[in-house]
Each structure stands twice: as structure tokens, then as C-alpha cells.
Design a protein around this motif. Structure first.
Motif, mmCIF file in Angstrom:
data_model
loop_
_atom_site.group_PDB
_atom_site.id
_atom_site.type_symbol
_atom_site.label_atom_id
_atom_site.label_comp_id
_atom_site.label_asym_id
_atom_site.label_seq_id
_atom_site.Cartn_x
_atom_site.Cartn_y
_atom_site.Cartn_z
ATOM 1 N N ILE A 1 0.829 -1.207 0.000
ATOM 2 C CA ILE A 1 0.000 0.000 0.000
ATOM 3 C C ILE A 1 0.862 1.256 0.000
ATOM 4 O O ILE A 1 0.569 2.231 -0.707
ATOM 5 C CB ILE A 1 -0.965 -0.017 1.195
ATOM 6 N N LYS A 2 1.944 1.252 0.792
ATOM 7 C CA LYS A 2 2.852 2.399 0.804
ATOM 8 C C LYS A 2 3.412 2.663 -0.593
ATOM 9 O O LYS A 2 3.526 3.820 -1.026
ATOM 10 C CB LYS A 2 4.001 2.155 1.787
ATOM 11 N N ASN A 3 3.773 1.609 -1.292
ATOM 12 C CA ASN A 3 4.325 1.765 -2.641
ATOM 13 C C ASN A 3 3.282 2.326 -3.604
ATOM 14 O O ASN A 3 3.611 3.147 -4.478
ATOM 15 C CB ASN A 3 4.854 0.431 -3.162
ATOM 16 N N GLU A 4 2.035 1.885 -3.463
ATOM 17 C CA GLU A 4 0.977 2.410 -4.323
ATOM 18 C C GLU A 4 0.736 3.892 -4.028
ATOM 19 O O GLU A 4 0.538 4.692 -4.952
ATOM 20 C CB GLU A 4 -0.319 1.613 -4.120
ATOM 21 N N MET A 5 0.763 4.266 -2.765
ATOM 22 C CA MET A 5 0.578 5.675 -2.405
ATOM 23 C C MET A 5 1.740 6.525 -2.929
ATOM 24 O O MET A 5 1.541 7.652 -3.383
ATOM 25 C CB MET A 5 0.483 5.812 -0.884
ATOM 26 N N ALA A 6 2.954 5.977 -2.870
ATOM 27 C CA ALA A 6 4.146 6.743 -3.255
ATOM 28 C C ALA A 6 4.215 7.013 -4.750
ATOM 29 O O ALA A 6 4.960 7.902 -5.188
ATOM 30 C CB ALA A 6 5.408 5.997 -2.810
ATOM 31 N N LYS A 7 3.453 6.288 -5.551
ATOM 32 C CA LYS A 7 3.483 6.497 -6.999
ATOM 33 C C LYS A 7 3.032 7.900 -7.388
ATOM 34 O O LYS A 7 3.317 8.363 -8.496
ATOM 35 C CB LYS A 7 2.613 5.443 -7.701
ATOM 36 N N VAL A 8 2.357 8.590 -6.477
ATOM 37 C CA VAL A 8 1.922 9.952 -6.775
ATOM 38 C C VAL A 8 3.116 10.876 -6.992
ATOM 39 O O VAL A 8 3.018 11.874 -7.733
ATOM 40 C CB VAL A 8 1.020 10.489 -5.637
ATOM 41 N N GLU A 9 4.258 10.564 -6.367
ATOM 42 C CA GLU A 9 5.413 11.454 -6.501
ATOM 43 C C GLU A 9 5.966 11.451 -7.924
ATOM 44 O O GLU A 9 6.560 12.446 -8.360
ATOM 45 C CB GLU A 9 6.498 11.059 -5.500
ATOM 46 N N ILE A 10 5.786 10.365 -8.639
ATOM 47 C CA ILE A 10 6.189 10.331 -10.055
ATOM 48 C C ILE A 10 5.338 11.316 -10.852
ATOM 49 O O ILE A 10 5.839 12.056 -11.712
ATOM 50 C CB ILE A 10 6.045 8.912 -10.624
ATOM 51 N N LEU A 11 4.056 11.347 -10.544
ATOM 52 C CA LEU A 11 3.148 12.279 -11.217
ATOM 53 C C LEU A 11 3.474 13.721 -10.843
ATOM 54 O O LEU A 11 3.396 14.624 -11.687
ATOM 55 C CB LEU A 11 1.701 11.948 -10.838
ATOM 56 N N GLN A 12 3.848 13.938 -9.592
ATOM 57 C CA GLN A 12 4.196 15.290 -9.160
ATOM 58 C C GLN A 12 5.455 15.783 -9.864
ATOM 59 O O GLN A 12 5.542 16.951 -10.273
ATOM 60 C CB GLN A 12 4.408 15.322 -7.633
ATOM 61 N N ALA A 13 6.433 14.901 -10.004
ATOM 62 C CA ALA A 13 7.679 15.294 -10.664
ATOM 63 C C ALA A 13 7.432 15.682 -12.119
ATOM 64 O O ALA A 13 8.123 16.552 -12.668
ATOM 65 C CB ALA A 13 8.694 14.156 -10.583
#
Length: 221
Positions: free
Chosen positions: A180-192
Motif C-alpha cells: 500500500i505504501k508503494n501504491e501511495m508513493a506512486k503519486v510522486e512520479i506524477l508530481q515530478a
């Protein structure tokens, strides 16, 4: 280590299986996401925002910043039956997952007066970051819900007596929390992807040089 298993571990349905599968509640996974809103902060200078942003370049300045952290909580419950003949027990896990962000703060450098052209341009950029965070959460919910449903398949799980709940908790702690943490962290790719050199160049030139006129003195130091 004994593993919690589903009905597929057994060659044929035993009387204990029949009792487990027909008399106790089915396995349930409940997952909810929550939006905690956001605040706008105009009190930090762009020097301070530059220092706050991880991995910032010494040759660039951060005019605005959107900050938050992903959070989750996982609860485990569920009915259980024991079988003294086989020495096994069954559990219908009820897993409750909550996904949310710590309060989101949208910063705009205090050098930019609210309502000014530069302020509005910087705020609009940060609103793209905000929207990306808020849009990502329900997508994670769909993904995680599907994965939980596939894993537990609405069936009880079996384990040696006294071990089912501990083994299930271990699976959550070592597997599901990381997933779940990894799925949540995928947002940072979109932010970059929002903070491209082209976007920074555009922001530096908007409003007839208003942004440059404010940050140019800092560049000389």
C-alpha cells in the motif's frame, strides 16, 4: 513457518470446512479513503521554500510548494472457529484499511502579494500539485481493494490452532503495508512530471517579468 491458507489447501471439504464456510461471516475487506482538505500558507519566503524542498538545486528557487505525507491505518478483526479433531482453526478476516494524507499545505512565497499576477500564476501551478494528490487517493483505493479481494476471495483462512490471527497480522505487516505504501508513493512520479524545466522557465517569465524582478536580487547574493 506455517502459512495461513485458504480452502484450496484441503483436498476435499471436511466437516470443519463446511462449518467454517457455511456458518461464519465471509471474509471482508473494507477500504476507505478520506480527504482532509488543505490550507494555503503565504508566510514563508521563497528562500525558505527552497530549503524545504528535498533535492532542490542551488541554482534555482522554489516559488511555491505543496507538502503532505501519505498515511494509512490497517485494522484486523473477524470471526474464528476451532477444530479439536484436526488441530486447525479458521478465521474470516475483516480487514479495514484507511488511506489519507496528513494536512496538505500549499505554500506561495511571501514575496508575492495575494491577488497579484505572479501570485495567481504560482498558486495555479500548486493547485495542479494539489489536484494530483487528491485524484491519486481514490485510484489507490480501487487498486488496493481489488488486490485484497483477490487475495482473500471471500473465504475463511485456515492455520494451526492459535496461529491464524498472528500469521494474518504478519502477512499484513510484512506484505500489505509495504504494497500500500508503494501504491501511495506512486503519486510522486506524477508530481515530478509537473515540475518540468519548461514549466519553471514559463513561470519565471510570466506577468511581464514580475517574478524575475523579485527573485533577481536573490540571485546576485
Amino acid at each position: 513457518m506455517a502459512l495461513v491458507c485458504s480452502h484450496s489447501c484441503w483436498a476435499a471439504r471436511t466437516p470443519f470446512q463446511v462449518r467454517c464456510e457455511d456458518s461464519i461471516d465471509k471474509a471482508v475487506s473494507v477500504l476507505t479513503s478520506a480527504q482532509n482538505g488543505y490550507t494555503i500558507n503565504n508566510s514563508v519566503s521563497f528562500h525558505g521554500l527552497t530549503a524545504m524542498k528535498p533535492g532542490g538545486s542551488r541554482n534555482s528557487f522554489v516559488l511555491g510548494l505543496t507538502r503532505t505525507e501519505s498515511r494509512m491505518s490497517i485494522g484486523l478483526n473477524g470471526a474464528m472457529l476451532k477444530d479439536p479433531v484436526s488441530g486447525y482453526e479458521c478465521v474470516a478476516p475483516k480487514i479495514t484499511v484507511s488511506l489519507f494524507y496528513s494536512p496538505i499545505v500549499v505554500y506561495v512565497g511571501r514575496e508575492f502579494s495575494p491577488g497579484s499576477c505572479a501570485y495567481q500564476e504560482i498558486l495555479a501551478h500548486e493547485m495542479r500539485h494539489l489536484k494530483t494528490y487528491l485524484d491519486h487517493l481514490p485510484k489507490v483505493e480501487v487498486t488496493v481493494r481489488a488486490a485484497l479481494s483477490k487475495r482473500f476471495d471471500n473465504k475463511p483462512l485456515y492455520a494451526p490452532a492459535g496461529r491464524a490471527r498472528a500469521l494474518l497480522q504478519q502477512e499484513i505487516n510484512t506484505g500489505w503495508m509495504t504494497y500500500i505504501k508503494n501504491e501511495m508513493a506512486k503519486v510522486e512520479i506524477l508530481q515530478a512530471a509537473i515540475d518540468t524545466p519548461q514549466e519553471y522557465a514559463r513561470l519565471s517569465k510570466v506577468c511581464k517579468g514580475e517574478v524575475q524582478s523579485l527573485i533577481r536580487p536573490a540571485k546576485r547574493h
